[in-house]
Design an enzyme around this catalytic site. Structure first.
Site, PDB file in Angstrom:
ATOM      1  N   GLY A 110       0.867  -1.168   0.000  1.00 27.22           N
ATOM      2  CA  GLY A 110       0.000   0.000   0.000  1.00 27.22           C
ATOM      3  C   GLY A 110       0.899   1.211   0.000  1.00 27.22           C
ATOM      4  O   GLY A 110       1.744   1.362  -0.882  1.00 27.22           O
ATOM      5  N   GLU A 111       0.793   2.012   1.023  1.00 31.14           N
ATOM      6  CA  GLU A 111       1.638   3.201   1.139  1.00 31.14           C
ATOM      7  C   GLU A 111       2.154   3.253   2.577  1.00 31.14           C
ATOM      8  O   GLU A 111       1.376   3.448   3.515  1.00 31.14           O
ATOM      9  CB  GLU A 111       0.799   4.436   0.782  1.00 31.14           C
ATOM     10  N   SER A 112       3.469   3.056   2.713  1.00 28.94           N
ATOM     11  CA  SER A 112       4.025   2.891   4.061  1.00 28.94           C
ATOM     12  C   SER A 112       3.848   4.144   4.925  1.00 28.94           C
ATOM     13  O   SER A 112       3.659   4.037   6.145  1.00 28.94           O
ATOM     14  CB  SER A 112       5.499   2.507   3.986  1.00 28.94           C
ATOM     15  N   CYS A 131       6.051  -5.454   0.235  1.00 29.79           N
ATOM     16  CA  CYS A 131       6.168  -4.117  -0.355  1.00 29.79           C
ATOM     17  C   CYS A 131       6.126  -3.029   0.743  1.00 29.79           C
ATOM     18  O   CYS A 131       7.069  -2.950   1.520  1.00 29.79           O
ATOM     19  CB  CYS A 131       5.105  -3.938  -1.430  1.00 29.79           C
ATOM     20  N   ARG A 138      12.873   3.376  -0.398  1.00 22.51           N
ATOM     21  CA  ARG A 138      11.484   3.537  -0.881  1.00 22.51           C
ATOM     22  C   ARG A 138      11.488   3.892  -2.354  1.00 22.51           C
ATOM     23  O   ARG A 138      12.278   4.715  -2.797  1.00 22.51           O
ATOM     24  CB  ARG A 138      10.785   4.675  -0.120  1.00 22.51           C
ATOM     25  N   ILE A 174       5.291  -3.055  -7.735  1.00 26.17           N
ATOM     26  CA  ILE A 174       4.571  -1.789  -7.930  1.00 26.17           C
ATOM     27  C   ILE A 174       5.188  -0.732  -7.004  1.00 26.17           C
ATOM     28  O   ILE A 174       5.084  -0.847  -5.780  1.00 26.17           O
ATOM     29  CB  ILE A 174       3.069  -1.947  -7.584  1.00 26.17           C
ATOM     30  N   ARG A 175       5.820   0.259  -7.569  1.00 27.46           N
ATOM     31  CA  ARG A 175       6.530   1.268  -6.765  1.00 27.46           C
ATOM     32  C   ARG A 175       7.263   0.592  -5.609  1.00 27.46           C
ATOM     33  O   ARG A 175       7.151   0.964  -4.437  1.00 27.46           O
ATOM     34  CB  ARG A 175       5.554   2.331  -6.222  1.00 27.46           C
ATOM     35  N   HIS A 205       4.418  -8.092  -4.761  1.00 32.12           N
ATOM     36  CA  HIS A 205       3.039  -8.324  -4.294  1.00 32.12           C
ATOM     37  C   HIS A 205       2.617  -9.766  -4.585  1.00 32.12           C
ATOM     38  O   HIS A 205       1.952 -10.017  -5.596  1.00 32.12           O
ATOM     39  CB  HIS A 205       2.074  -7.378  -5.025  1.00 32.12           C
ATOM     40  N   GLU A 222       0.339 -11.466  -3.408  1.00 31.91           N
ATOM     41  CA  GLU A 222      -1.124 -11.642  -3.363  1.00 31.91           C
ATOM     42  C   GLU A 222      -1.759 -11.334  -4.720  1.00 31.91           C
ATOM     43  O   GLU A 222      -2.932 -11.607  -4.924  1.00 31.91           O
ATOM     44  CB  GLU A 222      -1.736 -10.776  -2.245  1.00 31.91           C
TER      45      GLU A 222
HETATM   46  N1  GLN Z   1       6.113   2.954  -2.492  1.00 34.61           N
HETATM   47  C1  GLN Z   1       5.194   2.510  -1.489  1.00 34.61           C
HETATM   48  C2  GLN Z   1       5.600   3.016  -0.115  1.00 34.61           C
HETATM   49  O1  GLN Z   1       6.536   3.713   0.021  1.00 34.61           O
HETATM   50  C3  GLN Z   1       5.087   0.994  -1.465  1.00 34.61           C
HETATM   51  C4  GLN Z   1       4.402   0.508  -2.718  1.00 34.61           C
HETATM   52  C5  GLN Z   1       3.616  -0.746  -2.558  1.00 34.61           C
HETATM   53  O2  GLN Z   1       3.344  -1.231  -1.447  1.00 34.61           O
HETATM   54  N2  GLN Z   1       3.139  -1.222  -3.676  1.00 34.61           N
HETATM   55  O3  GLN Z   1       4.961   2.705   0.850  1.00 34.61           O
END
Ligand code: GLN
Length: 191
Positions: free
Chosen positions: A46-48, A78, A107, A135-136, A172, A174
């Site tokens: 997600g987004e840390s 992630c 990150r 993904i990112r 990911h 999942e």
């Molecule tokens: N770039 C996201 C972060 O810094 C992580 C990306 C992801 O979980 N797909 O949290």
């Protein structure tokens, strides 16, 4: 055994779906009391930075940290890997991490959203190649001596690491068809 999935933000539903398919009970963790009923935890992608904020506002940060210190098995994917890591490069100054996995992660080390990619990985202990969606993704830039590297990317950088009951990956699992990585985690909780 019941595996909790941190459900504050991000890809938690897909993790529960994988666990369902493996026949493993799971529960969503949104409040401290939800931790009482689980034996292990998945911290999803997600987004840390957002997850760090929500861990604080929900009152979950400290109780999760206590359970992790007491040895509860945990799998971070992630953004979840970033939260478990000991050290973060290019993080936000106010983002918190549990520091239980001796890795340094950068990150967005694989680039922004447009640089998202998929790869076939060779994973220790898994016979078939594992499809991995990045993904990112954070990049693991340092791995402590005590850790096992279970898979690396095409450049040779570690993307799946384990230390006892703690598993972390940059991608990911999942989101792909197979269950190999979730099975690895479920099996590691049994020791
Ligand atoms: N770039 C996201 C972060 O810094 C992580 C990306 C992801 O979980 N797909 O949290």
């Amino acid at each position: 055994m019941t595996i909790g999935v941190l459900a504050l933000q991000g890809a938690f539903r897909a993790h529960r779906h994988k666990l369902d398919e493996l026949g493993v009970d799971s529960a969503e963790i949104r409040l401290p009391e939800h931790l009482d009923d689980v034996d292990a935890l998945i911290v999803p992608g997600g987004e840390s930075t957002t997850m760090s904020m929500l861990l604080e506002s929900s009152g979950l940060f400290d109780p999760v940290a206590e359970r992790l210190t007491a040895g509860m098995p945990v799998f971070g994917t992630c953004a979840g890997l970033i939260l478990l890591s000991k050290s973060i490069e290019d993080g936000r100054a106010d983002q918190r991490n549990f520091g239980v996995l001796d890795v340094t992660v950068k990150r967005n080390g694989y680039g922004r959203q447009v640089a998202s990619f998929e790869d076939e990985l060779t994973v220790c202990g898994v016979d078939e190649p594992v499809h991995a969606v990045f993904i990112r993704a954070p990049q693991i830039v340092h791995v402590g001596d005590a850790l096992e590297v279970l898979a690396s990317d095409h450049r040779g950088d570690p993307v799946l690491v384990r230390h006892g009951h703690i598993l972390g990956c940059c991608f990911h699992p999942e989101l792909s068809e197979d269950h190999a990585i979730h099975r690895l985690f479920v099996e590691s909780t049994a020791y």
